[in-house]
Each structure stands twice: as C-alpha cells, then as structure tokens.
Enzyme design. Structure first.
Site, PDB file in Angstrom:
ATOM      1  N   ASP A  43       0.691  -1.248   0.025  1.00  0.00           N
ATOM      2  CA  ASP A  43       0.048  -0.065  -0.086  1.00  0.00           C
ATOM      3  C   ASP A  43       0.879   1.165   0.048  1.00  0.00           C
ATOM      4  O   ASP A  43       2.047   1.167   0.372  1.00  0.00           O
ATOM      5  CB  ASP A  43      -0.909   0.150   1.125  1.00  0.00           C
ATOM      6  CG  ASP A  43      -2.207  -0.619   1.113  1.00  0.00           C
ATOM      7  OD1 ASP A  43      -2.427  -0.911  -0.241  1.00  0.00           O
ATOM      8  OD2 ASP A  43      -2.877  -0.829   2.054  1.00  0.00           O
ATOM      9  N   LYS A  66      -1.453   4.645  -4.928  1.00  0.00           N
ATOM     10  CA  LYS A  66      -1.249   5.566  -5.989  1.00  0.00           C
ATOM     11  C   LYS A  66       0.036   5.717  -6.399  1.00  0.00           C
ATOM     12  O   LYS A  66       0.617   6.612  -7.209  1.00  0.00           O
ATOM     13  CB  LYS A  66      -2.005   7.026  -5.445  1.00  0.00           C
ATOM     14  CG  LYS A  66      -3.443   6.980  -5.089  1.00  0.00           C
ATOM     15  CD  LYS A  66      -4.035   8.183  -4.672  1.00  0.00           C
ATOM     16  CE  LYS A  66      -5.583   7.911  -4.082  1.00  0.00           C
ATOM     17  NZ  LYS A  66      -5.597   7.448  -2.871  1.00  0.00           N
ATOM     18  N   MET A 187      -8.821   9.588   8.376  1.00  0.00           N
ATOM     19  CA  MET A 187      -9.215   9.978   7.381  1.00  0.00           C
ATOM     20  C   MET A 187     -10.262  11.324   7.474  1.00  0.00           C
ATOM     21  O   MET A 187     -11.309  11.367   6.532  1.00  0.00           O
ATOM     22  CB  MET A 187      -9.888   8.981   6.540  1.00  0.00           C
ATOM     23  CG  MET A 187      -8.980   7.808   6.043  1.00  0.00           C
ATOM     24  SD  MET A 187      -9.812   6.500   5.558  1.00  0.00           S
ATOM     25  CE  MET A 187     -10.155   5.437   6.764  1.00  0.00           C
TER      26      MET A 187
HETATM   27  N1  SAH Z   1      -4.672   0.894   8.775  1.00  0.00           N
HETATM   28  C1  SAH Z   1      -4.026   2.071   8.897  1.00  0.00           C
HETATM   29  C2  SAH Z   1      -5.213   2.955   8.663  1.00  0.00           C
HETATM   30  C3  SAH Z   1      -5.586   3.361   7.001  1.00  0.00           C
HETATM   31  S1  SAH Z   1      -6.759   4.219   6.632  1.00  0.00           S
HETATM   32  C4  SAH Z   1      -3.720   2.147  10.429  1.00  0.00           C
HETATM   33  O1  SAH Z   1      -4.070   1.268  11.144  1.00  0.00           O
HETATM   34  O2  SAH Z   1      -2.924   3.126  10.833  1.00  0.00           O
HETATM   35  C5  SAH Z   1      -5.545   5.865   6.161  1.00  0.00           C
HETATM   36  C6  SAH Z   1      -5.654   6.911   7.069  1.00  0.00           C
HETATM   37  O3  SAH Z   1      -4.705   6.514   8.316  1.00  0.00           O
HETATM   38  C7  SAH Z   1      -5.018   8.159   6.776  1.00  0.00           C
HETATM   39  O4  SAH Z   1      -6.014   8.861   6.278  1.00  0.00           O
HETATM   40  C8  SAH Z   1      -4.632   8.739   8.235  1.00  0.00           C
HETATM   41  O5  SAH Z   1      -5.828   9.341   8.882  1.00  0.00           O
HETATM   42  C9  SAH Z   1      -4.369   7.637   9.053  1.00  0.00           C
HETATM   43  N2  SAH Z   1      -2.752   7.167   8.850  1.00  0.00           N
HETATM   44  C10 SAH Z   1      -2.036   6.481   8.412  1.00  0.00           C
HETATM   45  N3  SAH Z   1      -0.609   6.873   8.407  1.00  0.00           N
HETATM   46  C11 SAH Z   1      -0.445   7.908   9.066  1.00  0.00           C
HETATM   47  C12 SAH Z   1       0.433   8.639   9.718  1.00  0.00           C
HETATM   48  N4  SAH Z   1       1.793   8.397   9.362  1.00  0.00           N
HETATM   49  N5  SAH Z   1       0.237   9.729  10.509  1.00  0.00           N
HETATM   50  C13 SAH Z   1      -0.976  10.148  10.442  1.00  0.00           C
HETATM   51  N6  SAH Z   1      -2.014   9.384  10.144  1.00  0.00           N
HETATM   52  C14 SAH Z   1      -1.914   8.187   9.405  1.00  0.00           C
END
Ligand code: SAH
Length: 268
Positions: A43, A66, A187
């Site tokens: 991803d 992307k 998100m």
């Molecule tokens: N499975 C992931 C979440 C996927 S949804 C997890 O457990 O973290 C994607 C969202 O995760 C993004 O839009 C943001 O809100 C958050 N996100 C993922 N990585 C991030 C990071 N390093 N810093 C802040 N937000 C993050």
C-alpha cells in the site's frame, strides 16, 4: 469463487501491518514475514525503507497504491492477484499501513480470500492513531481524563454531506462527553469542517484537539488547537492527509506545553 482447486494451493498469504511509518516500529513477526515473502503487495502508506531493508532480493513487489502513478488499484484486482499468486505457490505478503484490521480493508481481503478457500494469517501493526498521540507524549487514556478510546473514520463512503454520512457525530460527541472518551479520527482532514460542526453539538468548543500528520516519520507535523478551531487550525498549519485528528481532554496541557508543530517524535 469457491473453487475446490484452492485447497491444493501450496502458497500462503499473510496480511502484515507495516506500522505508521517509522521502520523501527515494525514487529518482529512483520519483519520475518516480509523476509520470507516471494510476492509483496504494498500500500501507499508503507515506508520504502521497510522494503529496502527487509524484502529479499528477487521478491516481486507490486505497488497497489497511488504511488505507481495511477489511481489506487481496484480492491477486486488486488484480491484476484493475491489469490492467483497463492495458488501458484507463492509466499504472499499483503503489506498495509498501520494495523491491517484498522480501516485498512483487511477484513474484506480476509473474507474474500476465505471465500476462495485461502486462509490468511494476520500480523498486527501499530496503528497510526496510537503512534500519533504517543509521539506527542500524550496517553490515549489517562485515568484523570479518559475512560476509553474510540477509533472512528471521518471518511464518509458516499460523500461528505451530513445526509449521507453514516457516522452520527452528534451522538458520538454526547457519548464522548458523558463517558469521557478520547476520539481518534482517521481520514478526517478533508471533512474536518463537517466533523467540527457536528461534534460541537455534544462537546464543548474548548475541547482540546490535535491533528498529527505523518506520525512517527521524520517529517511529522502537528497542530494543537480546540474543537471550535479544528478546521481553521488545520488550514493555518497547512496540514493534509495522511493525518489523524485526536479529540479529548487527554490533550489538555499540550497547547500550554507549546511544542513546535514539527516537534520531535516523543516515544517512537
Ligand atoms: N490501517 C491504517 C489506517 C488506514 S486508513 C492504520 O492502522 O494506521 C488511512 C488513514 O490512516 C489516513 O487517512 C490517516 O488518517 C491515517 N494514517 C495512516 N498513516 C498515518 C501517519 N503516519 N500519520 C498520520 N495519520 C496516518
């Protein structure tokens, strides 16, 4: 989808949480799974250095976010690729940001592979919301301020309008207020104005809020503000996705501590 052929598959499938970004936040199980993989489906939010350090030379790496230059790969295509590779005997690792079962569609992937007769193993990762607050030196729960935590998505599947939003933010705000819960919103940056307006129906305007972008990475940034200034604070700080919004009294004192927006990564 229920092909009996799948039961002869020699391959395997593991969904692996890559954590929030800092490669040192990988679990040992994650490292072992990545090292063993012959096919990796990766991803967008997975750090490149994780693959550079741990993927075996010759492993087939497929970027399904992307990053490949196009729009993200359709979910059905990713799942078909995983099923085909497993049936060809490959050791497939599906590498997902954070934890695979927190808003990562990991649940859908496990279900669809199971329908195809393939059982996936899942390796937890540190979810972004957890890393985000820890990096500010703030606990998600602190017995003086919060009895619990809610992880919630701010991304309305069918549009950002209140009518289509499946989340009842007003009810959530009222519950968070009375039950003393910290809200961790994934998100949510694009819909921050809507979320702010709705949450204000149940939470005071001066409820502390922090928005953390790129949690755990060297270029992490955050803004500490209040609920009534959520959207304004995001705009002023120029914070964009990926970011998590944290709302709750556990953050009291953060603004007073006046950490610079790009303050170091506290515990991570
Ligand atoms: N499975 C992931 C979440 C996927 S949804 C997890 O457990 O973290 C994607 C969202 O995760 C993004 O839009 C943001 O809100 C958050 N996100 C993922 N990585 C991030 C990071 N390093 N810093 C802040 N937000 C993050």
């Amino acid at each position: 989808m229920n092909s009996p052929i799948s039961s002869f598959a020699a391959g395997s499938c593991t969904l692996v949480g890559a954590g929030p970004g800092d490669p040192e936040l990988l679990t040992l199980k994650a490292v072992k799974a990545i090292q063993a993989a012959t096919v990796l489906l990766v991803d967008d939010l997975v750090s490149e250095s994780i693959l550079a350090s741990h993927a075996r030379p010759g492993a087939r790496i497929v970027y399904v976010g992307k990053r490949g230059g196009c729009k993200s790969t359709p979910q059905a295509f990713i799942e078909r690729l995983m099923i085909t590779a497993v049936r060809e005997g490959e050791t497939v690792v599906r590498l997902k940001g954070g934890d695979p079962f927190i808003f990562g569609r990991g649940g859908e992937e496990v279900e669809h592979l199971r329908e195809a007769g393939i059982e996936c193993t899942v390796v937890n990762g540190i979810t972004a919301g957890l890393a985000a607050v820890t990096s500010l030196g703030v606990p998600l729960t602190h017995r003086d301020h919060a009895q619990g935590v809610v992880f919630v998505t701010g991304h309305a599947k069918t549009g950002a309008g209140a009518a289509e939003d499946p989340t009842d933010w007003r009810a959530l705000a009222a519950t968070a207020h009375s039950a003393r819960l910290t809200l961790v919103i994934y998100m949510g940056v694009a819909g921050a104005g809507h979320i702010e307006r709705e949450l204000l129906h149940g939470l005071p305007g001066d409820t502390p809020v922090a928005v953390v972008q790129h949690a755990s990475l060297p270029h992490q940034r955050h803004v500490a503000t209040t609920l009534e200034r959520l959207q304004a604070g995001i705009a002023e700080a120029g914070i964009a996705s990926p970011a998590v919004i944290v709302v709750g009294d556990v953050l009291r004192g953060l603004a007073a501590a006046a950490l610079p927006a790009d303050a170091g990564r506290f515990g991570t």
